[in-house]
Motif scaffolding. Structure first.
Motif, PDB file in Angstrom:
ATOM      1  N   GLY A 263      22.901  54.513  35.509  1.00 44.72           N
ATOM      2  CA  GLY A 263      23.234  53.156  35.082  1.00 44.72           C
ATOM      3  C   GLY A 263      23.800  52.320  36.210  1.00 44.72           C
ATOM      4  O   GLY A 263      23.434  51.147  36.374  1.00 44.72           O
ATOM      5  N   TRP A 264      24.666  52.909  37.015  1.00 43.05           N
ATOM      6  CA  TRP A 264      25.266  52.149  38.109  1.00 43.05           C
ATOM      7  C   TRP A 264      24.259  51.862  39.217  1.00 43.05           C
ATOM      8  O   TRP A 264      24.268  50.785  39.812  1.00 43.05           O
ATOM      9  N   ALA A 265      23.394  52.823  39.499  1.00 38.55           N
ATOM     10  CA  ALA A 265      22.364  52.571  40.497  1.00 38.55           C
ATOM     11  C   ALA A 265      21.440  51.450  40.039  1.00 38.55           C
ATOM     12  O   ALA A 265      21.069  50.574  40.826  1.00 38.55           O
ATOM     13  N   ALA A 266      21.086  51.454  38.765  1.00 33.49           N
ATOM     14  CA  ALA A 266      20.212  50.400  38.230  1.00 33.49           C
ATOM     15  C   ALA A 266      20.888  49.045  38.277  1.00 33.49           C
ATOM     16  O   ALA A 266      20.212  48.007  38.388  1.00 33.49           O
ATOM     17  N   ALA A 267      22.239  49.027  38.205  1.00 28.82           N
ATOM     18  CA  ALA A 267      22.985  47.772  38.264  1.00 28.82           C
ATOM     19  C   ALA A 267      23.185  47.280  39.688  1.00 28.82           C
ATOM     20  O   ALA A 267      23.804  46.226  39.898  1.00 28.82           O
ATOM     21  N   GLY A 268      22.697  48.041  40.665  1.00 28.80           N
ATOM     22  CA  GLY A 268      22.760  47.585  42.048  1.00 28.80           C
ATOM     23  C   GLY A 268      23.846  48.209  42.890  1.00 28.80           C
ATOM     24  O   GLY A 268      24.015  47.830  44.052  1.00 28.80           O
ATOM     25  N   HIS A 269      24.580  49.172  42.342  1.00 33.34           N
ATOM     26  CA  HIS A 269      25.604  49.843  43.130  1.00 33.34           C
ATOM     27  C   HIS A 269      24.976  50.912  44.028  1.00 33.34           C
ATOM     28  O   HIS A 269      23.939  51.486  43.696  1.00 33.34           O
ATOM     29  N   GLU A 270      25.626  51.174  45.153  1.00 32.17           N
ATOM     30  CA  GLU A 270      25.207  52.257  46.038  1.00 32.17           C
ATOM     31  C   GLU A 270      25.844  53.550  45.543  1.00 32.17           C
ATOM     32  O   GLU A 270      27.067  53.640  45.454  1.00 32.17           O
TER      33      GLU A 270
ATOM     34  N   GLN B  84      40.816  47.274  36.769  1.00 31.25           N
ATOM     35  CA  GLN B  84      39.869  46.161  36.713  1.00 31.25           C
ATOM     36  C   GLN B  84      38.515  46.541  37.317  1.00 31.25           C
ATOM     37  O   GLN B  84      37.459  46.148  36.797  1.00 31.25           O
ATOM     38  N   LYS B  85      38.533  47.314  38.383  1.00 36.70           N
ATOM     39  CA  LYS B  85      37.274  47.753  38.993  1.00 36.70           C
ATOM     40  C   LYS B  85      36.490  48.648  38.039  1.00 36.70           C
ATOM     41  O   LYS B  85      35.264  48.528  37.898  1.00 36.70           O
ATOM     42  N   VAL B  86      37.195  49.564  37.374  1.00 38.79           N
ATOM     43  CA  VAL B  86      36.518  50.445  36.423  1.00 38.79           C
ATOM     44  C   VAL B  86      36.018  49.644  35.218  1.00 38.79           C
ATOM     45  O   VAL B  86      34.938  49.918  34.689  1.00 38.79           O
ATOM     46  N   ALA B  87      36.787  48.636  34.828  1.00 37.26           N
ATOM     47  CA  ALA B  87      36.331  47.775  33.729  1.00 37.26           C
ATOM     48  C   ALA B  87      35.027  47.077  34.099  1.00 37.26           C
ATOM     49  O   ALA B  87      34.112  46.965  33.271  1.00 37.26           O
ATOM     50  N   ARG B  88      34.909  46.623  35.339  1.00 37.99           N
ATOM     51  CA  ARG B  88      33.664  45.972  35.758  1.00 37.99           C
ATOM     52  C   ARG B  88      32.508  46.966  35.773  1.00 37.99           C
ATOM     53  O   ARG B  88      31.368  46.609  35.439  1.00 37.99           O
ATOM     54  N   LEU B  89      32.796  48.206  36.128  1.00 40.46           N
ATOM     55  CA  LEU B  89      31.748  49.227  36.099  1.00 40.46           C
ATOM     56  C   LEU B  89      31.297  49.505  34.671  1.00 40.46           C
ATOM     57  O   LEU B  89      30.112  49.771  34.427  1.00 40.46           O
ATOM     58  N   ALA B  90      32.227  49.445  33.723  1.00 38.39           N
ATOM     59  CA  ALA B  90      31.852  49.587  32.311  1.00 38.39           C
ATOM     60  C   ALA B  90      30.974  48.414  31.874  1.00 38.39           C
ATOM     61  O   ALA B  90      29.967  48.598  31.174  1.00 38.39           O
TER      62      ALA B  90
ATOM     63  N   LEU C 218      27.391  48.614  32.618  1.00 41.06           N
ATOM     64  CA  LEU C 218      26.627  49.485  31.726  1.00 41.06           C
ATOM     65  C   LEU C 218      26.478  48.863  30.343  1.00 41.06           C
ATOM     66  O   LEU C 218      26.102  49.550  29.382  1.00 41.06           O
ATOM     67  N   ALA C 219      26.768  47.551  30.245  1.00 41.19           N
ATOM     68  CA  ALA C 219      26.673  46.793  28.987  1.00 41.19           C
ATOM     69  C   ALA C 219      27.665  47.290  27.947  1.00 41.19           C
ATOM     70  O   ALA C 219      27.438  47.161  26.743  1.00 41.19           O
ATOM     71  N   LEU C 220      28.793  47.822  28.407  1.00 44.39           N
ATOM     72  CA  LEU C 220      29.856  48.302  27.528  1.00 44.39           C
ATOM     73  C   LEU C 220      31.018  47.317  27.535  1.00 44.39           C
ATOM     74  O   LEU C 220      31.149  46.488  28.439  1.00 44.39           O
ATOM     75  N   GLN C 221      31.884  47.428  26.521  1.00 41.11           N
ATOM     76  CA  GLN C 221      33.048  46.554  26.405  1.00 41.11           C
ATOM     77  C   GLN C 221      34.293  47.330  26.825  1.00 41.11           C
ATOM     78  O   GLN C 221      34.740  48.223  26.096  1.00 41.11           O
ATOM     79  N   PRO C 222      34.854  47.042  28.002  1.00 41.40           N
ATOM     80  CA  PRO C 222      36.065  47.763  28.411  1.00 41.40           C
ATOM     81  C   PRO C 222      37.313  47.167  27.775  1.00 41.40           C
ATOM     82  O   PRO C 222      37.375  45.969  27.490  1.00 41.40           O
ATOM     83  N   PHE C 223      38.289  48.009  27.522  1.00 42.29           N
ATOM     84  CA  PHE C 223      39.612  47.470  27.217  1.00 42.29           C
ATOM     85  C   PHE C 223      40.671  48.399  27.780  1.00 42.29           C
ATOM     86  O   PHE C 223      40.523  49.618  27.799  1.00 42.29           O
TER      87      PHE C 223
END
Length: 220
Positions: free
Chosen positions: A18-25, A162-168, A171-176
């Motif tokens: 999921g992260w690779a597909a979102a453009g992360h290395e 906050q960084k982990v929230a952005r990673l969530a 993946l089209a997830l809702q972080p809290f």
């Protein structure tokens, strides 16, 4: 973001893809170099040694069995200094007191995330992605009964959370945010309880009403 994933199992594959597909290395480090290369090729990432994957990364996902953490942290705890370390692990054991034929689990350890933070005191440990099986993260369904699937996150460093929230979100997830790392043990306990219910064919979601119907009144 540069993400180092330690492990080459189902959770590493689901989140890494999921992260690779979102453009992360994404770089995969595992005890088995062959497994790391196979997963990297599958998800469009790159294979590396465990140490190289950590050195490369801004954020490190620990996706290894809890039984492997002592050796991993002993060898690389210092390497994690300054890194966002995402702990998605769970310390599950079968509940031997359960009746025959009833799948249930207990925790073999009550606070894995806190142990990781103790072993790597200069890392920014964040607990996330531990409540659900890898197959859920690997799937495409993100909205259930009209509500986006949420990821509770526990950590002491606000920037890392906050960084982990952005990673969530990637993946089209809702972080809290769910509080400091000392509250991660409750996420771990919630996971062992609800997963046991699901394995038993019970709907864990039915335990709780939606927010609109939830309330609590303090005792007088």
């Amino acid at each position: 973001m540069r993400i180092g994933i330690i492990g080459a199992g189902a959770m590493a594959a689901a989140l890494g893809r999921g992260w690779a597909a979102a453009g992360h290395e994404v770089r995969i480090g595992a005890r088995s170099a062959d497994a790391a290369r196979a997963l990297a090729a599958e998800i469009n990432g790159h294979a590396a040694t465990v140490g190289a994957a950590i050195a490369f990364a801004d954020a490190v996902l620990l996706a290894v069995p809890v039984s492997a953490l002592t050796e991993l942290l002993g060898a690389h705890g210092d390497d994690l200094a300054g890194k966002v370390v995402i702990d998605c692990t769970n310390a599950f054991l079968p509940d031997e007191s359960a009746p025959d034929g009833v799948p249930a689990f207990v925790l073999s350890e009550n606070a894995v995330a806190e142990r990781i933070a103790t072993a790597a005191p200069k890392a920014h440990v964040v607990k996330a992605f531990n409540l659900l099986a890898a197959e859920v993260w690997a799937g495409t369904d993100r909205v259930f009964d009209g509500v986006r699937l949420a990821v509770p996150i526990c950590g002491d460093d606000a920037t890392s959370v906050q960084k982990v929230a952005r990673l969530a979100e990637d993946l089209a997830l809702q972080p809290f945010t769910a509080g400091g790392l000392h509250r991660a043990r409750y996420l771990e306990a919630t996971s062992v309880f609800t997963v046991g219910l699901w394995f038993g064919g019970l709907d864990a979601r039915a335990m709780l009403p939606p927010l609109s119907a939830a309330f609590a009144v303090a005792d007088a």
